[in-house]
Design a protein around this motif. Sequence first.
Motif, PDB file in Angstrom:
ATOM      1  N   ALA A   1      29.774  30.633  43.751  1.00  0.00           N
ATOM      2  CA  ALA A   1      30.526  29.380  43.753  1.00  0.00           C
ATOM      3  C   ALA A   1      31.906  29.534  43.136  1.00  0.00           C
ATOM      4  CB  ALA A   1      29.745  28.300  43.014  1.00  0.00           C
ATOM      5  N   LYS A   2      32.251  30.730  42.657  1.00  0.00           N
ATOM      6  CA  LYS A   2      33.556  30.952  42.037  1.00  0.00           C
ATOM      7  C   LYS A   2      34.640  30.907  43.116  1.00  0.00           C
ATOM      8  CE  LYS A   2      35.741  33.947  38.677  1.00  0.00           C
ATOM      9  NZ  LYS A   2      35.517  35.099  37.800  1.00  0.00           N
ATOM     10  N   PRO A   3      35.670  30.063  42.945  1.00  0.00           N
ATOM     11  CA  PRO A   3      36.730  29.981  43.959  1.00  0.00           C
ATOM     12  C   PRO A   3      37.486  31.302  44.106  1.00  0.00           C
ATOM     13  CG  PRO A   3      36.816  28.103  42.465  1.00  0.00           C
ATOM     14  CD  PRO A   3      35.844  29.086  41.885  1.00  0.00           C
ATOM     15  N   VAL A   4      37.548  31.785  45.336  1.00  0.00           N
ATOM     16  CA  VAL A   4      38.283  33.003  45.668  1.00  0.00           C
ATOM     17  C   VAL A   4      38.721  32.892  47.135  1.00  0.00           C
ATOM     18  CG1 VAL A   4      36.168  34.265  46.250  1.00  0.00           C
ATOM     19  CG2 VAL A   4      38.230  35.539  45.656  1.00  0.00           C
ATOM     20  N   PHE A   5      39.926  33.388  47.443  1.00  0.00           N
ATOM     21  CA  PHE A   5      40.416  33.288  48.821  1.00  0.00           C
ATOM     22  C   PHE A   5      41.376  34.432  49.122  1.00  0.00           C
ATOM     23  CE2 PHE A   5      43.883  31.460  46.484  1.00  0.00           C
ATOM     24  CZ  PHE A   5      45.004  31.859  47.180  1.00  0.00           C
ATOM     25  N   ALA A   6      41.592  34.669  50.407  1.00  0.00           N
ATOM     26  CA  ALA A   6      42.621  35.607  50.872  1.00  0.00           C
ATOM     27  C   ALA A   6      43.053  35.169  52.268  1.00  0.00           C
ATOM     28  CB  ALA A   6      42.089  37.038  50.916  1.00  0.00           C
TER      29      ALA A   6
ATOM     30  N   ARG B   1      50.393  39.125  52.596  1.00  0.00           N
ATOM     31  CA  ARG B   1      49.129  38.560  52.103  1.00  0.00           C
ATOM     32  C   ARG B   1      49.305  37.645  50.912  1.00  0.00           C
ATOM     33  NH1 ARG B   1      45.313  40.898  54.898  1.00  0.00           N
ATOM     34  NH2 ARG B   1      45.546  42.985  55.712  1.00  0.00           N
ATOM     35  N   PHE B   2      48.396  36.675  50.820  1.00  0.00           N
ATOM     36  CA  PHE B   2      48.319  35.739  49.692  1.00  0.00           C
ATOM     37  C   PHE B   2      46.854  35.623  49.339  1.00  0.00           C
ATOM     38  CE2 PHE B   2      48.370  30.937  48.669  1.00  0.00           C
ATOM     39  CZ  PHE B   2      48.667  31.143  47.327  1.00  0.00           C
ATOM     40  N   SER B   3      46.531  35.820  48.040  1.00  0.00           N
ATOM     41  CA  SER B   3      45.139  35.741  47.607  1.00  0.00           C
ATOM     42  C   SER B   3      45.063  35.209  46.185  1.00  0.00           C
ATOM     43  CB  SER B   3      44.465  37.123  47.692  1.00  0.00           C
ATOM     44  OG  SER B   3      45.087  38.032  46.808  1.00  0.00           O
ATOM     45  N   GLY B   4      43.875  34.810  45.797  1.00  0.00           N
ATOM     46  CA  GLY B   4      43.702  34.321  44.442  1.00  0.00           C
ATOM     47  C   GLY B   4      42.238  34.075  44.104  1.00  0.00           C
ATOM     48  N   PHE B   5      42.002  33.876  42.808  1.00  0.00           N
ATOM     49  CA  PHE B   5      40.645  33.609  42.348  1.00  0.00           C
ATOM     50  C   PHE B   5      40.670  32.966  40.976  1.00  0.00           C
ATOM     51  CE2 PHE B   5      41.791  37.920  41.216  1.00  0.00           C
ATOM     52  CZ  PHE B   5      41.430  38.019  39.877  1.00  0.00           C
ATOM     53  N   LEU B   6      39.595  32.259  40.656  1.00  0.00           N
ATOM     54  CA  LEU B   6      39.432  31.626  39.358  1.00  0.00           C
ATOM     55  C   LEU B   6      39.059  32.691  38.333  1.00  0.00           C
ATOM     56  CD1 LEU B   6      39.088  29.055  37.546  1.00  0.00           C
ATOM     57  CD2 LEU B   6      36.685  29.065  38.279  1.00  0.00           C
ATOM     58  N   ILE B   7      39.808  32.728  37.227  1.00  0.00           N
ATOM     59  CA  ILE B   7      39.473  33.640  36.127  1.00  0.00           C
ATOM     60  C   ILE B   7      38.484  32.969  35.202  1.00  0.00           C
ATOM     61  CG2 ILE B   7      40.362  34.846  34.104  1.00  0.00           C
ATOM     62  CD1 ILE B   7      43.063  34.996  35.565  1.00  0.00           C
ATOM     63  N   GLY B   8      38.794  31.760  34.799  1.00  0.00           N
ATOM     64  CA  GLY B   8      37.877  31.053  33.897  1.00  0.00           C
ATOM     65  C   GLY B   8      38.440  29.753  33.428  1.00  0.00           C
TER      66      GLY B   8
END
Length: 163
Positions: free
Chosen positions: A9-14, A156-163
């Motif tokens: 469920a952790k938000p992550v995308f690319a 490219r564009f990407s990201g994710f939730l660290i905390g």
Amino acid sequence: SSGRILQPAKPVFACHMDREVTADFSSFVTVPFNAIEFQQGGTNLAISGSGDTTGATFTAPITGAYQFNLVVNIYSADASWNSIYLFIDNAQVNDKNGAASHNMTYRTLDNSGQGLTNGYQSLGGSHVISLNANQTVKPRILTSAEASSQIQMGSRFSGFLIG
């Protein structure tokens, strides 16, 4: 049972560009990302627009610190400098005096294009940004004076939730 921790469920995308776009980037322009590679943790990345005016917008599903990565490969951007940015809530970030600021807007600057003739450049940056739920992040590009440059496929564009 193996001791591994899964975080589905952790938000992550690319996302990326699967074509080349030639345009005037001498004013702030949304980087025309048009293909989502993947996302998890909900629908947090949207591609909008059509043709060469597409763009990616990430919407934070929860409050937290996020890691963002942006790589924009450009051709024939022979101006004295080229910059990529991450706009928060579709606006520049304010400086300490409350004024919208190029330099505070999660900017990556490159001036290696000066003096090149039809050269290639790769602009890349990574930023950790604290966001509230429902705030948005949109990648933009700006060149100092080039009337016709090309963003290459594979940017490219990407990201994710660290905390």
